[in-house]
Design a protein around this motif. Sequence first.
Motif, short mmCIF file in Angstrom:
data_model
loop_
_atom_site.label_atom_id
_atom_site.label_comp_id
_atom_site.label_asym_id
_atom_site.label_seq_id
_atom_site.Cartn_x
_atom_site.Cartn_y
_atom_site.Cartn_z
N ARG A 73 -15.55 -7.31 -17.42
CA ARG A 73 -14.84 -6.20 -16.76
C ARG A 73 -14.17 -6.68 -15.52
NH1 ARG A 73 -18.77 -3.76 -19.38
NH2 ARG A 73 -20.52 -3.41 -18.14
N TRP A 124 -19.97 -2.89 -24.76
CA TRP A 124 -19.73 -2.55 -23.36
C TRP A 124 -20.49 -3.51 -22.44
CZ3 TRP A 124 -16.60 0.30 -20.44
CH2 TRP A 124 -16.97 0.59 -19.14
N GLN A 184 -12.84 4.76 -17.96
CA GLN A 184 -13.56 3.58 -17.48
C GLN A 184 -14.31 3.90 -16.20
OE1 GLN A 184 -10.60 0.53 -17.16
NE2 GLN A 184 -10.74 -0.03 -19.32
N ASP A 204 -16.98 6.36 -26.84
CA ASP A 204 -15.98 5.36 -27.20
C ASP A 204 -15.47 5.50 -28.64
OD1 ASP A 204 -16.11 4.22 -24.69
OD2 ASP A 204 -17.58 2.72 -25.27
N CYS A 238 -21.40 0.35 -29.56
CA CYS A 238 -20.48 0.40 -28.41
C CYS A 238 -21.19 0.01 -27.13
CB CYS A 238 -19.87 1.80 -28.28
SG CYS A 238 -18.70 2.17 -29.61
N SER A 239 -22.44 0.36 -27.00
CA SER A 239 -23.21 -0.03 -25.82
C SER A 239 -23.34 -1.55 -25.76
CB SER A 239 -24.60 0.61 -25.87
OG SER A 239 -25.33 0.28 -24.73
N SER A 265 -18.35 4.02 -16.13
CA SER A 265 -18.79 2.74 -15.58
C SER A 265 -20.07 2.87 -14.78
CB SER A 265 -17.70 2.12 -14.71
OG SER A 265 -17.48 2.92 -13.56
N ARG A 324 -23.21 6.26 -25.16
CA ARG A 324 -22.64 5.38 -26.17
C ARG A 324 -23.64 5.10 -27.30
NH1 ARG A 324 -20.46 3.57 -21.39
NH2 ARG A 324 -18.20 3.40 -21.47
#
Length: 56
Positions: free
Chosen positions: A56, A51, A6, A25, A47-48, A10, A43
């Motif tokens: 978060r 995300w 992460q 991921d 997944c993007s 990030s 990603r």
Amino acid sequence: MEFLNQIKFSRPPSPTQPSATHCCDCGKAIPRPRREAIQGVRRCVDCSRSWNTSPR
């Protein structure tokens, strides 16, 4: 280990970092057009999207 991933993912990748060939991921292949369009991409599209919309 998940916590370290992460932190690592990030932040946006540095501009000189090459794009990944597979998603960090899910492991699916990232298509060449996406890798060329988004420098340093990590990603896949799915997944993007997840995300970017997950809290978060």
